[in-house]
Design a protein around this motif. Structure first.
Motif, PDB file in Angstrom:
ATOM      1  N   LEU A   1       0.007   2.632   9.844  1.00 10.56           N
ATOM      2  CA  LEU A   1       0.371   3.496  10.955  1.00 10.56           C
ATOM      3  C   LEU A   1      -0.860   4.213  11.485  1.00 10.56           C
ATOM      4  O   LEU A   1      -1.873   4.363  10.786  1.00 10.56           O
ATOM      5  CB  LEU A   1       1.427   4.519  10.512  1.00 10.56           C
ATOM      6  N   GLN A   2      -0.765   4.690  12.732  1.00 14.92           N
ATOM      7  CA  GLN A   2      -1.885   5.358  13.376  1.00 14.92           C
ATOM      8  C   GLN A   2      -1.363   6.468  14.289  1.00 14.92           C
ATOM      9  O   GLN A   2      -0.168   6.623  14.494  1.00 14.92           O
ATOM     10  CB  GLN A   2      -2.698   4.358  14.212  1.00 14.92           C
ATOM     11  N   ASN A   3      -2.312   7.261  14.828  1.00 13.88           N
ATOM     12  CA  ASN A   3      -2.027   8.323  15.788  1.00 13.88           C
ATOM     13  C   ASN A   3      -1.167   9.437  15.175  1.00 13.88           C
ATOM     14  O   ASN A   3      -0.968   9.507  13.970  1.00 13.88           O
ATOM     15  CB  ASN A   3      -1.353   7.763  17.047  1.00 13.88           C
TER      16      ASN A   3
ATOM     17  N   CYS B   1       9.362  -3.862  -2.201  1.00 18.13           N
ATOM     18  CA  CYS B   1       8.401  -2.761  -2.120  1.00 18.13           C
ATOM     19  C   CYS B   1       7.909  -2.635  -0.683  1.00 18.13           C
ATOM     20  O   CYS B   1       7.533  -3.643  -0.068  1.00 18.13           O
ATOM     21  CB  CYS B   1       7.233  -2.991  -3.084  1.00 18.13           C
ATOM     22  N   LEU B   2       7.916  -1.425  -0.151  1.00 20.49           N
ATOM     23  CA  LEU B   2       7.433  -1.138   1.198  1.00 20.49           C
ATOM     24  C   LEU B   2       6.242  -0.195   1.091  1.00 20.49           C
ATOM     25  O   LEU B   2       6.352   0.900   0.527  1.00 20.49           O
ATOM     26  CB  LEU B   2       8.535  -0.501   2.042  1.00 20.49           C
ATOM     27  N   ILE B   3       5.106  -0.623   1.622  1.00 16.19           N
ATOM     28  CA  ILE B   3       3.879   0.182   1.593  1.00 16.19           C
ATOM     29  C   ILE B   3       3.600   0.685   3.006  1.00 16.19           C
ATOM     30  O   ILE B   3       3.497  -0.103   3.951  1.00 16.19           O
ATOM     31  CB  ILE B   3       2.680  -0.634   1.078  1.00 16.19           C
ATOM     32  N   LEU B   4       3.475   1.996   3.147  1.00 15.16           N
ATOM     33  CA  LEU B   4       3.141   2.631   4.418  1.00 15.16           C
ATOM     34  C   LEU B   4       1.757   3.252   4.275  1.00 15.16           C
ATOM     35  O   LEU B   4       1.565   4.198   3.502  1.00 15.16           O
ATOM     36  CB  LEU B   4       4.170   3.698   4.794  1.00 15.16           C
ATOM     37  N   ASP B   5       0.800   2.716   5.021  1.00 16.71           N
ATOM     38  CA  ASP B   5      -0.581   3.217   4.969  1.00 16.71           C
ATOM     39  C   ASP B   5      -0.768   4.241   6.085  1.00 16.71           C
ATOM     40  O   ASP B   5      -0.697   3.910   7.268  1.00 16.71           O
ATOM     41  CB  ASP B   5      -1.569   2.066   5.122  1.00 16.71           C
TER      42      ASP B   5
ATOM     43  N   TYR C   1       5.939   3.109  -1.150  1.00 20.76           N
ATOM     44  CA  TYR C   1       4.619   3.594  -1.554  1.00 20.76           C
ATOM     45  C   TYR C   1       3.907   4.120  -0.311  1.00 20.76           C
ATOM     46  O   TYR C   1       3.738   3.388   0.677  1.00 20.76           O
ATOM     47  CB  TYR C   1       3.784   2.480  -2.195  1.00 20.76           C
ATOM     48  N   LEU C   2       3.485   5.375  -0.346  1.00 22.10           N
ATOM     49  CA  LEU C   2       2.743   5.997   0.754  1.00 22.10           C
ATOM     50  C   LEU C   2       1.277   6.087   0.345  1.00 22.10           C
ATOM     51  O   LEU C   2       0.949   6.742  -0.659  1.00 22.10           O
ATOM     52  CB  LEU C   2       3.295   7.389   1.068  1.00 22.10           C
ATOM     53  N   ALA C   3       0.411   5.434   1.119  1.00 20.82           N
ATOM     54  CA  ALA C   3      -1.009   5.358   0.772  1.00 20.82           C
ATOM     55  C   ALA C   3      -1.845   6.084   1.825  1.00 20.82           C
ATOM     56  O   ALA C   3      -1.465   6.165   2.993  1.00 20.82           O
ATOM     57  CB  ALA C   3      -1.457   3.900   0.667  1.00 20.82           C
TER      58      ALA C   3
ATOM     59  N   ASN D   1      -3.907   7.145  -3.229  1.00 22.08           N
ATOM     60  CA  ASN D   1      -5.055   7.575  -2.431  1.00 22.08           C
ATOM     61  C   ASN D   1      -5.502   6.524  -1.425  1.00 22.08           C
ATOM     62  O   ASN D   1      -6.036   6.860  -0.370  1.00 22.08           O
ATOM     63  CB  ASN D   1      -6.225   7.942  -3.351  1.00 22.08           C
ATOM     64  N   ASP D   2      -5.325   5.244  -1.749  1.00 20.37           N
ATOM     65  CA  ASP D   2      -5.790   4.189  -0.851  1.00 20.37           C
ATOM     66  C   ASP D   2      -4.828   3.011  -0.913  1.00 20.37           C
ATOM     67  O   ASP D   2      -3.945   2.934  -1.781  1.00 20.37           O
ATOM     68  CB  ASP D   2      -7.214   3.741  -1.196  1.00 20.37           C
TER      69      ASP D   2
END
Length: 400
Positions: free
Chosen positions: A204-206, A245-249, A279-281, A310-311
């Motif tokens: 994600l951005q902004n 598993c869903l990863i949101l960066d 997972y929120l990264a 963290n990453d």
């Protein structure tokens, strides 16, 4: 004796009255004089930084071109202003009033050219350009403060609309296209290459608010939809499997509001109902604070549905481990195979596990060195490691 010309003028005749001095002719106001006055005012304003003569017009485009915005003219204008105050402005009293009027007209023309014509040519979205004419028009209709408030409201709507058009999703992928750098066995790598789409990734951005965060929720909801069947029971459009598993960066996310936090809570609830972990990264300290105040925190239970990392690399590694442990049951399989191999080795007088270790190395690295290295078996000594034992202990301690 009187000269004829003097007699005609009667300057020395005793009988004639003294002549009156000729009246001074009025000077005509020509365009060249006005321009000269205007030039003098420009020169004076350039020397003083425009502060003493016309403080409200000092920021016009012409004075910026004359470098009146520099440090020296600004400090010089303060010194000149003190001198003008001490002398009751006698030093500039010769400047005519039309010069000040010309400065006002010049500032008006500069603002019209800069903020109306040039801004229209530079702006791609004409809606952004329309804010300035609206403010000017409403200044004469409702007032200055009201028009500024209206301009702020228009700018806010334009800003939100531009953010919504830009989009919040920067990158989409799954475990088939993006893998961690953790070295795994040949069997685990093969299984992840075939079932990596059980991991879904969104970068994600902004700035996140309710509008663009809702679009993310709609896309995530579509991940858990079942494919439609036709009359014969066949799947019309094959869909990827439901993710585990869903990863949101959120590394390049600048911030979020409380409405976006509520959307994240709904996403977590949806994933939890389908036995999918979130997972929120890449969370910054501010984002963790905002999420925590909204009720989005890492799970403390054994089956951790929500986790912070963290990453992205770390999150991918844990997601792959979770698939191998809970879906493939690789840990249970490895434990069972290890126990089987241990029993075979203890019951055999020739097989000490060296040949099996060489074959595992060939299998993991894609090599065929086991046949050549098998002769080194007589130089090796088998070592039995119990649970939680290590082969080499820290320095100054004796290992096995």
């Amino acid at each position: 004796l009187v000269r004829p010309d003097e007699q005609q003028q009667g300057s020395l005749l005793p009988d004639s009255e003294p002549s009156k001095p000729p009246a001074k002719a009025k000077k005509e106001l020509t365009i060249m004089k006005i321009l000269r006055w205007y030039g003098n005012s420009q020169l004076m304003s350039a020397i003083s930084g425009g502060f003493a003569c016309a403080p409200g017009i000092a920021a016009s485009g012409t004075f910026f071109q004359l470098r009146a915005d520099g440090v020296a003219p600004q400090y010089g204008s303060i010194v000149l202003l003190v001198m003008f105050f001490l002398t009751d402005f006698e030093l500039v009293s010769y400047l005519p009033k039309p010069a000040f009027s010309c400065l006002l007209v010049l500032a008006c023309l500069d603002m019209i050219v800069t903020w109306f014509f040039k801004a229209y040519l530079k702006t791609k979205e004409k809606g952004e350009w329309s804010v300035v004419p609206i403010i000017v028009a409403f200044t004469f209709v409702v007032g200055l403060l009201e028009s500024v408030a209206l301009g702020v409201a228009f700018s806010t709507f334009i800003f939100v609309a531009a953010f919504y058009r830009t989009g919040v999703v920067r990158f989409l992928a799954n475990g088939l296209h993006l893998r961690s750098t953790i070295e795994r066995s040949f069997g685990d790598n093969t299984w992840l290459n075939q079932n990596g789409d059980l991991i879904q990734l969104m970068v994600l951005q902004n700035y996140l608010f309710f509008g663009n965060a809702s679009s993310c929720q709609s896309y995530i909801t579509s991940m858990f939809e079942e494919p439609d069947d036709d009359e014969d029971g066949n799947v019309n459009t094959p869909l990827p499997p439901i993710p585990k598993c869903l990863i949101l960066d959120l590394t390049i996310v600048t911030g979020m509001d409380t409405a976006a936090v509520d959307v994240f809570k709904e996403i977590i609830t949806l994933c939890h109902s389908h036995k999918c972990k979130v997972y929120l990264a890449g969370l910054s300290r501010d984002l963790k604070t905002v999420l925590g105040l909204g009720g989005v925190k890492p799970s403390v239970s054994r089956n951790k549905v929500v986790r912070f990392f963290n990453d992205l690399e770390t999150a991918l590694g844990y997601a792959e481990d979770d698939l191998l442990t809970n879906v493939l049951n690789s840990l249970e399989t490895h434990t069972r195979d290890a126990q089987k191999r241990r029993n075979e080795r203890l019951n055999s007088s020739t097989d000490d596990g060296f040949h099996y270790a060489l074959k595992q190395i060939d299998q993991q690295h894609g090599q065929i060195f086991s046949e050549d290295l098998a002769a080194l078996g007589k130089y090796t000594t088998p070592v039995e490691l119990r649970r939680e034992e290590i082969l080499f202990k820290p320095a100054n301690e004796v290992g096995l």
